[in-house]
Design a protein around this motif. Structure first.
Motif, mmCIF file in Angstrom:
data_model
loop_
_atom_site.group_PDB
_atom_site.id
_atom_site.type_symbol
_atom_site.label_atom_id
_atom_site.label_comp_id
_atom_site.label_asym_id
_atom_site.label_seq_id
_atom_site.Cartn_x
_atom_site.Cartn_y
_atom_site.Cartn_z
ATOM 1 N N ALA A 1 0.839 -1.728 0.240
ATOM 2 C CA ALA A 1 -0.141 0.305 -0.072
ATOM 3 C C ALA A 1 0.876 1.348 -0.545
ATOM 4 O O ALA A 1 0.471 2.155 -0.522
ATOM 5 N N ASP A 2 1.863 1.626 0.482
ATOM 6 C CA ASP A 2 2.660 2.228 0.574
ATOM 7 C C ASP A 2 4.126 2.594 -0.703
ATOM 8 O O ASP A 2 3.772 3.526 -0.665
ATOM 9 N N ILE A 3 4.601 1.386 -1.166
ATOM 10 C CA ILE A 3 5.412 1.365 -1.832
ATOM 11 C C ILE A 3 3.650 1.875 -3.207
ATOM 12 O O ILE A 3 4.546 2.990 -4.560
ATOM 13 N N LEU A 4 3.089 1.794 -4.014
ATOM 14 C CA LEU A 4 2.503 1.756 -4.295
ATOM 15 C C LEU A 4 1.207 3.225 -5.045
ATOM 16 O O LEU A 4 1.101 3.829 -5.636
ATOM 17 N N GLU A 5 1.358 4.152 -3.313
ATOM 18 C CA GLU A 5 0.634 4.488 -2.867
ATOM 19 C C GLU A 5 -1.066 4.500 -3.199
ATOM 20 O O GLU A 5 -1.735 5.150 -3.711
ATOM 21 N N LEU A 6 -1.831 3.460 -2.939
ATOM 22 C CA LEU A 6 -2.945 2.826 -3.060
ATOM 23 C C LEU A 6 -3.826 3.674 -1.985
ATOM 24 O O LEU A 6 -3.872 4.031 -0.913
ATOM 25 N N HIS A 7 -4.747 3.620 -2.660
ATOM 26 C CA HIS A 7 -5.838 4.602 -2.789
ATOM 27 C C HIS A 7 -6.807 3.651 -1.057
ATOM 28 O O HIS A 7 -7.168 4.059 -0.368
ATOM 29 N N GLN A 8 -7.240 2.635 -1.352
ATOM 30 C CA GLN A 8 -7.838 1.692 -0.786
ATOM 31 C C GLN A 8 -7.072 0.253 -1.334
ATOM 32 O O GLN A 8 -6.440 -0.240 -2.657
ATOM 33 N N LEU A 9 -7.118 -0.471 -0.283
ATOM 34 C CA LEU A 9 -6.934 -2.335 -0.649
ATOM 35 C C LEU A 9 -7.687 -2.857 0.040
ATOM 36 O O LEU A 9 -7.910 -3.131 1.194
ATOM 37 N N PHE A 10 -8.426 -4.139 -0.877
ATOM 38 C CA PHE A 10 -9.035 -4.971 -0.371
ATOM 39 C C PHE A 10 -8.193 -6.449 -0.378
ATOM 40 O O PHE A 10 -7.658 -6.937 -1.377
ATOM 41 N N PHE A 11 -8.678 -6.394 1.030
ATOM 42 C CA PHE A 11 -8.553 -8.727 0.725
ATOM 43 C C PHE A 11 -9.523 -9.232 0.546
ATOM 44 O O PHE A 11 -10.614 -8.773 0.268
ATOM 45 N N LEU A 12 -9.508 -9.980 -0.081
ATOM 46 C CA LEU A 12 -10.478 -10.741 -0.988
ATOM 47 C C LEU A 12 -10.149 -12.477 -0.956
ATOM 48 O O LEU A 12 -9.998 -12.817 -1.392
ATOM 49 N N PRO A 13 -10.673 -12.461 0.212
ATOM 50 C CA PRO A 13 -10.625 -14.195 1.048
ATOM 51 C C PRO A 13 -11.435 -15.459 -0.503
ATOM 52 O O PRO A 13 -12.440 -14.905 -0.652
ATOM 53 N N ALA A 14 -10.158 -16.039 -0.643
ATOM 54 C CA ALA A 14 -10.406 -17.028 -1.415
ATOM 55 C C ALA A 14 -12.072 -18.021 -0.749
ATOM 56 O O ALA A 14 -12.045 -17.990 0.007
#
Length: 217
Positions: free
Chosen positions: A32-45
């Motif tokens: 998230a820091d490296i890409l400067e993400l606006h949001q990160l979603f965990f997608l459980p399988a």
């Protein structure tokens, strides 16, 4: 000359998270820091085709994820695969997520996957379509060799990927999909399997995962 539109980057981190632990969380935080993400979603399988079914039910894995990330405003849980009946495929989820975001302006999805899973990409369902839906962000995992785009990939995968490697994060922001970026993150040698085995043996798994998750288990 008109300026190239910059895309907001949204991270999608797939996995069984069975259970979520500090290795997962640290990777997510650093990406998230490296890409400067606006949001990160965990997608459980839900029911992945290429691996054994998760040991813990989807309901509990989602609950543990929500507990683990509740104090991080950049992180959310997307439980669509848990709700979907039958085998679940990443490409179907990415189609749905991309469609949902297209009305909200220029957005690029960044699908985060381990190097070991990336090597096996040709076995995935409709794997070539992934490059139309998202960027792929590769993270190394303890015990797995780093991906070398010139020599380590199967021929079919290398041919498809040879012109897609991005050296700088800004390249991802200038394209809606189709690039591959390797993120260098801290490798914490923790696995969900090890945690389950430790707990099953009656030993302490403390400091391998958040205390709140250990209490939930």
């Amino acid at each position: 000359m008109a300026e190239i539109a910059q895309y907001s980057l949204i991270g999608i981190y797939g996995g069984t998270f069975d259970p979520i632990h500090y290795g997962h969380l640290r990777i997510a935080e650093e990406v998230a820091d490296i890409l400067e993400l606006h949001q990160l979603f965990f997608l459980p399988a839900g029911h992945p085709r290429l691996r054994t079914p998760p040991f813990v039910t989807g309901k509990h894995r989602v609950a543990m994820l929500q507990e683990a990330i509740r104090d991080n405003p950049r992180f959310s849980v997307d439980d669509r695969e848990i709700k979907r009946p039958g085998e679940t495929y990443s490409v179907e989820s990415l189609r749905e997520i991309r469609q949902a975001y297209e009305a909200n302006g220029p957005v690029a999805l960044c699908f985060i996957t381990g190097a070991d899973a990336f090597i096996r990409l040709p076995y995935w369902y409709h794997w070539r379509e992934l490059f139309e839906l998202c960027h792929l962000v590769i993270v190394n995992r303890p015990g797995s060799a780093p991906v070398n785009p010139l020599s380590d990939l199967p021929d079919e995968l290398r041919d498809v990927c040879q012109d897609r490697w991005a050296r700088r994060t800004n390249e991802l922001k200038n394209s809606p999909a189709g690039l591959i970026f390797t993120a260098s993150t801290t490798l914490l040698d923790i696995s969900s399997t090890t945690i389950r085995n430790i707990i099953a043996s009656g030993k302490s798994a403390r400091y391998l995962l958040p205390e709140s998750i250990l209490n939930y288990i």
